[in-house]
Design a protein around this motif. Structure first.
Motif, PDB file in Angstrom:
ATOM      1  N   PRO A   1      -5.195  12.878  -4.688  1.00 19.86           N
ATOM      2  CA  PRO A   1      -5.397  13.893  -5.724  1.00 19.86           C
ATOM      3  C   PRO A   1      -5.135  15.303  -5.211  1.00 19.86           C
ATOM      4  O   PRO A   1      -5.584  15.678  -4.125  1.00 19.86           O
ATOM      5  N   ARG A   2      -4.395  16.062  -5.987  1.00 19.70           N
ATOM      6  CA  ARG A   2      -4.039  17.435  -5.628  1.00 19.70           C
ATOM      7  C   ARG A   2      -3.770  18.189  -6.924  1.00 19.70           C
ATOM      8  O   ARG A   2      -3.074  17.680  -7.806  1.00 19.70           O
ATOM      9  N   GLY A   3      -4.278  19.390  -7.040  1.00 21.76           N
ATOM     10  CA  GLY A   3      -4.141  20.152  -8.262  1.00 21.76           C
ATOM     11  C   GLY A   3      -2.700  20.349  -8.682  1.00 21.76           C
ATOM     12  O   GLY A   3      -1.882  20.806  -7.885  1.00 21.76           O
ATOM     13  N   GLY A   4      -2.380  20.016  -9.943  1.00 17.31           N
ATOM     14  CA  GLY A   4      -1.038  20.207 -10.477  1.00 17.31           C
ATOM     15  C   GLY A   4      -0.052  19.123 -10.109  1.00 17.31           C
ATOM     16  O   GLY A   4       1.108  19.166 -10.515  1.00 17.31           O
ATOM     17  N   PHE A   5      -0.503  18.121  -9.337  1.00 20.82           N
ATOM     18  CA  PHE A   5       0.371  17.043  -8.909  1.00 20.82           C
ATOM     19  C   PHE A   5       0.014  15.749  -9.633  1.00 20.82           C
ATOM     20  O   PHE A   5      -1.153  15.498  -9.943  1.00 20.82           O
ATOM     21  N   TYR A   6       1.029  14.925  -9.876  1.00 18.61           N
ATOM     22  CA  TYR A   6       0.772  13.564 -10.338  1.00 18.61           C
ATOM     23  C   TYR A   6       0.324  12.744  -9.140  1.00 18.61           C
ATOM     24  O   TYR A   6       0.985  12.737  -8.102  1.00 18.61           O
ATOM     25  N   THR A   7      -0.803  12.071  -9.259  1.00 19.33           N
ATOM     26  CA  THR A   7      -1.315  11.265  -8.152  1.00 19.33           C
ATOM     27  C   THR A   7      -0.712   9.871  -8.222  1.00 19.33           C
ATOM     28  O   THR A   7      -0.978   9.109  -9.154  1.00 19.33           O
ATOM     29  N   SER A   8       0.105   9.553  -7.246  1.00 16.91           N
ATOM     30  CA  SER A   8       0.794   8.272  -7.247  1.00 16.91           C
ATOM     31  C   SER A   8      -0.027   7.163  -6.614  1.00 16.91           C
ATOM     32  O   SER A   8       0.173   5.983  -6.913  1.00 16.91           O
ATOM     33  N   GLY A   9      -0.961   7.533  -5.724  1.00 16.88           N
ATOM     34  CA  GLY A   9      -1.640   6.516  -4.946  1.00 16.88           C
ATOM     35  C   GLY A   9      -0.667   5.948  -3.922  1.00 16.88           C
ATOM     36  O   GLY A   9       0.429   6.480  -3.721  1.00 16.88           O
ATOM     37  N   PRO A  10      -1.040   4.866  -3.261  1.00 17.40           N
ATOM     38  CA  PRO A  10      -0.123   4.243  -2.292  1.00 17.40           C
ATOM     39  C   PRO A  10       1.194   3.871  -2.961  1.00 17.40           C
ATOM     40  O   PRO A  10       1.211   3.346  -4.080  1.00 17.40           O
ATOM     41  N   ILE A  11       2.298   4.170  -2.287  1.00 16.51           N
ATOM     42  CA  ILE A  11       3.623   3.883  -2.842  1.00 16.51           C
ATOM     43  C   ILE A  11       4.146   2.597  -2.225  1.00 16.51           C
ATOM     44  O   ILE A  11       4.353   2.507  -1.014  1.00 16.51           O
ATOM     45  N   ASP A  12       4.328   1.585  -3.093  1.00 16.57           N
ATOM     46  CA  ASP A  12       4.835   0.309  -2.612  1.00 16.57           C
ATOM     47  C   ASP A  12       5.693  -0.339  -3.692  1.00 16.57           C
ATOM     48  O   ASP A  12       6.033   0.300  -4.692  1.00 16.57           O
ATOM     49  N   GLY A  13       6.016  -1.589  -3.505  1.00 24.52           N
ATOM     50  CA  GLY A  13       6.890  -2.280  -4.442  1.00 24.52           C
ATOM     51  C   GLY A  13       6.256  -2.624  -5.767  1.00 24.52           C
ATOM     52  O   GLY A  13       6.935  -3.148  -6.660  1.00 24.52           O
ATOM     53  N   LYS A  14       4.954  -2.328  -5.922  1.00 22.48           N
ATOM     54  CA  LYS A  14       4.250  -2.649  -7.168  1.00 22.48           C
ATOM     55  C   LYS A  14       3.707  -1.409  -7.879  1.00 22.48           C
ATOM     56  O   LYS A  14       3.034  -1.539  -8.903  1.00 22.48           O
ATOM     57  N   SER A  15       3.977  -0.243  -7.374  1.00 22.34           N
ATOM     58  CA  SER A  15       3.456   0.990  -7.980  1.00 22.34           C
ATOM     59  C   SER A  15       3.932   1.141  -9.423  1.00 22.34           C
ATOM     60  O   SER A  15       5.087   0.847  -9.740  1.00 22.34           O
ATOM     61  N   ASP A  16       3.034   1.603 -10.269  1.00 18.54           N
ATOM     62  CA  ASP A  16       3.366   1.844 -11.680  1.00 18.54           C
ATOM     63  C   ASP A  16       3.686   3.334 -11.849  1.00 18.54           C
ATOM     64  O   ASP A  16       2.822   4.186 -11.725  1.00 18.54           O
ATOM     65  N   TRP A  17       4.959   3.620 -12.155  1.00 13.68           N
ATOM     66  CA  TRP A  17       5.411   5.002 -12.290  1.00 13.68           C
ATOM     67  C   TRP A  17       5.574   5.433 -13.748  1.00 13.68           C
ATOM     68  O   TRP A  17       6.121   6.504 -14.014  1.00 13.68           O
ATOM     69  N   SER A  18       5.085   4.631 -14.682  1.00 11.96           N
ATOM     70  CA  SER A  18       5.380   4.901 -16.098  1.00 11.96           C
ATOM     71  C   SER A  18       4.896   6.277 -16.543  1.00 11.96           C
ATOM     72  O   SER A  18       5.622   6.993 -17.246  1.00 11.96           O
ATOM     73  N   ALA A  19       3.711   6.666 -16.135  1.00 13.66           N
ATOM     74  CA  ALA A  19       3.197   7.975 -16.553  1.00 13.66           C
ATOM     75  C   ALA A  19       3.988   9.108 -15.896  1.00 13.66           C
ATOM     76  O   ALA A  19       4.331  10.106 -16.541  1.00 13.66           O
ATOM     77  N   ALA A  20       4.301   8.960 -14.626  1.00 20.24           N
ATOM     78  CA  ALA A  20       5.030  10.011 -13.903  1.00 20.24           C
ATOM     79  C   ALA A  20       6.441  10.176 -14.432  1.00 20.24           C
ATOM     80  O   ALA A  20       7.006  11.282 -14.402  1.00 20.24           O
ATOM     81  N   LEU A  21       7.042   9.101 -14.947  1.00 17.53           N
ATOM     82  CA  LEU A  21       8.435   9.134 -15.378  1.00 17.53           C
ATOM     83  C   LEU A  21       8.618   9.592 -16.825  1.00 17.53           C
ATOM     84  O   LEU A  21       9.760   9.745 -17.278  1.00 17.53           O
TER      85      LEU A  21
ATOM     86  N   LEU B   1      10.266  -3.198  11.347  1.00 13.46           N
ATOM     87  CA  LEU B   1      11.242  -3.306  10.266  1.00 13.46           C
ATOM     88  C   LEU B   1      10.570  -3.665   8.952  1.00 13.46           C
ATOM     89  O   LEU B   1      10.903  -3.101   7.898  1.00 13.46           O
ATOM     90  N   SER B   2       9.612  -4.580   8.983  1.00 11.54           N
ATOM     91  CA  SER B   2       8.900  -4.933   7.750  1.00 11.54           C
ATOM     92  C   SER B   2       8.119  -3.748   7.207  1.00 11.54           C
ATOM     93  O   SER B   2       8.064  -3.530   5.988  1.00 11.54           O
ATOM     94  N   ALA B   3       7.516  -2.979   8.109  1.00 12.58           N
ATOM     95  CA  ALA B   3       6.750  -1.809   7.676  1.00 12.58           C
ATOM     96  C   ALA B   3       7.665  -0.773   7.034  1.00 12.58           C
ATOM     97  O   ALA B   3       7.329  -0.186   5.993  1.00 12.58           O
ATOM     98  N   PHE B   4       8.833  -0.542   7.632  1.00 14.17           N
ATOM     99  CA  PHE B   4       9.777   0.411   7.053  1.00 14.17           C
ATOM    100  C   PHE B   4      10.329  -0.114   5.726  1.00 14.17           C
ATOM    101  O   PHE B   4      10.497   0.649   4.775  1.00 14.17           O
ATOM    102  N   ARG B   5      10.632  -1.393   5.655  1.00 12.92           N
ATOM    103  CA  ARG B   5      11.177  -1.951   4.421  1.00 12.92           C
ATOM    104  C   ARG B   5      10.194  -1.836   3.259  1.00 12.92           C
ATOM    105  O   ARG B   5      10.591  -1.575   2.124  1.00 12.92           O
ATOM    106  N   ALA B   6       8.919  -2.032   3.538  1.00 13.33           N
ATOM    107  CA  ALA B   6       7.925  -2.000   2.468  1.00 13.33           C
ATOM    108  C   ALA B   6       7.947  -0.673   1.718  1.00 13.33           C
ATOM    109  O   ALA B   6       7.858  -0.635   0.483  1.00 13.33           O
ATOM    110  N   THR B   7       8.068   0.429   2.467  1.00 14.87           N
ATOM    111  CA  THR B   7       8.075   1.752   1.843  1.00 14.87           C
ATOM    112  C   THR B   7       9.477   2.229   1.491  1.00 14.87           C
ATOM    113  O   THR B   7       9.729   2.704   0.374  1.00 14.87           O
ATOM    114  N   ASN B   8      10.395   2.106   2.428  1.00 14.20           N
ATOM    115  CA  ASN B   8      11.712   2.718   2.251  1.00 14.20           C
ATOM    116  C   ASN B   8      12.669   1.893   1.410  1.00 14.20           C
ATOM    117  O   ASN B   8      13.624   2.450   0.856  1.00 14.20           O
ATOM    118  N   VAL B   9      12.435   0.592   1.320  1.00 12.81           N
ATOM    119  CA  VAL B   9      13.309  -0.258   0.510  1.00 12.81           C
ATOM    120  C   VAL B   9      12.584  -0.718  -0.757  1.00 12.81           C
ATOM    121  O   VAL B   9      12.981  -0.384  -1.876  1.00 12.81           O
TER     122      VAL B   9
END
Length: 313
Positions: free
Chosen positions: A33-53, A77-85
């Motif tokens: 949480p941060r003032g004026g920012f959309y709070t995404s929470g942890p970013i992974d392959g299941k994150s819901d971006w509907s409100a932000a988009l 490599l698995s750790a990088f793939r989880a976030t970056n891919v």
């Protein structure tokens, strides 16, 4: 409306400052949480971006698991793939579904490789040759994005910067600033390599150029300040801007390489002694972009910010 992920990061902060300056509407995101920012929470392959988009036409995706100097993950490599891919593709898929026009992805020159022969800079058309898990994950993300773009019609722009520096820079560049300011003698006086750098405000400027230039769609771009430096030149310029005497000791680079290998620091030595250059001529031809700040401007601003920060510490 532009969605900016990773808005609290080093590049993200510079980009948001430029968006504010130009009075361009954007929605910054933060994991916490941060003032004026959309709070995404942890970013992974299941994150819901509907409100932000909602209402977003362009996504600038900066959030990433960045290059880690002292890797602690058992399977990097698995750790990088989880976030970056996985997380990147998940966001892009949702962006395409809501009709976003363009998706801008901040990749890395590490997709091209770790070094270049002097005078033979990387180009965007080179065959990728990532040398570590971070570079591999960025390359896999690029491929997934271009495939998604071909399937959905969403325009993809990939940007591969070399080392990014500027006010507030951390990691190796911050270490160099501290060494130089303290007057630590450095055995790098004979290093005549060539390294491309990009000032963070130049990178932010190019990101905004890539939002609107029609011909930028579905392309990969390399960016830099347009002037390459040797490590010895860089250290001398930093000393000048920090107001201290440069204390470089002339040691043959070959001896430094041998010593580094014996100490198990071969990779670190490569970053100091080897060359890594990028050719930005194609970037300039396609987009008409010229870096608004010279490398001297960038180093001056970086040094001033470092001095100010440390005077208050």
């Amino acid at each position: 409306m532009i969605l900016v992920t990773g808005a609290t990061g080093f590049v993200g902060q510079a980009l948001c400052e430029e968006l504010d300056h130009r009075q361009i509407a954007y929605r910054p995101t933060s994991r916490t949480p941060r003032g004026g920012f959309y709070t995404s929470g942890p970013i992974d392959g299941k994150s819901d971006w509907s409100a932000a988009l909602r209402g977003v036409t362009t996504v600038v995706h900066l959030a990433a698991r960045v290059h880690v100097m002292n890797e602690a993950a058992s399977d990097p490599l698995s750790a990088f793939r989880a976030t970056n891919v996985d997380a990147t593709f998940n966001l892009a898929r949702q962006a395409a579904a809501v009709g976003a026009r363009r998706f801008i992805f901040l990749s890395s020159i590490k997709v091209n490789g770790e070094s270049t022969p002097p005078g033979k800079p990387f180009t965007s058309g080179d065959t990728p040759n990532p040398g570590d898990a971070y570079g591999q994950s960025k390359w896999e993300a690029e491929q997934a994005l271009f495939q998604l773009g071909a399937e959905t019609g969403m325009e993809i722009v990939v940007i591969r910067p070399p080392l990014v520096y500027g006010p507030g820079v951390k990691a190796n560049f911050a270490s160099m600033l501290r060494w130089v300011k303290r007057g630590v003698p450095l055995p790098l006086g004979q290093v005549a390599n060539r390294r491309s750098l990009v000032f963070v405000r130049n990178l932010a400027d190019f990101i905004l150029v890539s939002v609107d230039v029609a011909d930028a769609a579905n392309r990969t771009f390399l960016v830099s300040d347009g002037t390459d430096l040797s490590v010895s030149e860089l250290l001398r310029k930093l000393a000048e801007n920090l107001g201290v005497r440069s204390r470089l000791v002339a040691v043959p680079p070959r001896l430094l390489e041998i010593a580094a290998v014996l100490l198990g620091k071969g990779a670190a030595a490569q970053r100091l002694l080897g060359s890594l250059q990028v050719n930005i001529s194609e970037t300039q031809q396609i987009t008409g972009w010229l870096p608004p700040y010279s490398v001297d401007d960038g180093l001056r601003q970086t040094a001033r910010a470092f001095l100010k920060e440390n005077s208050q510490a």
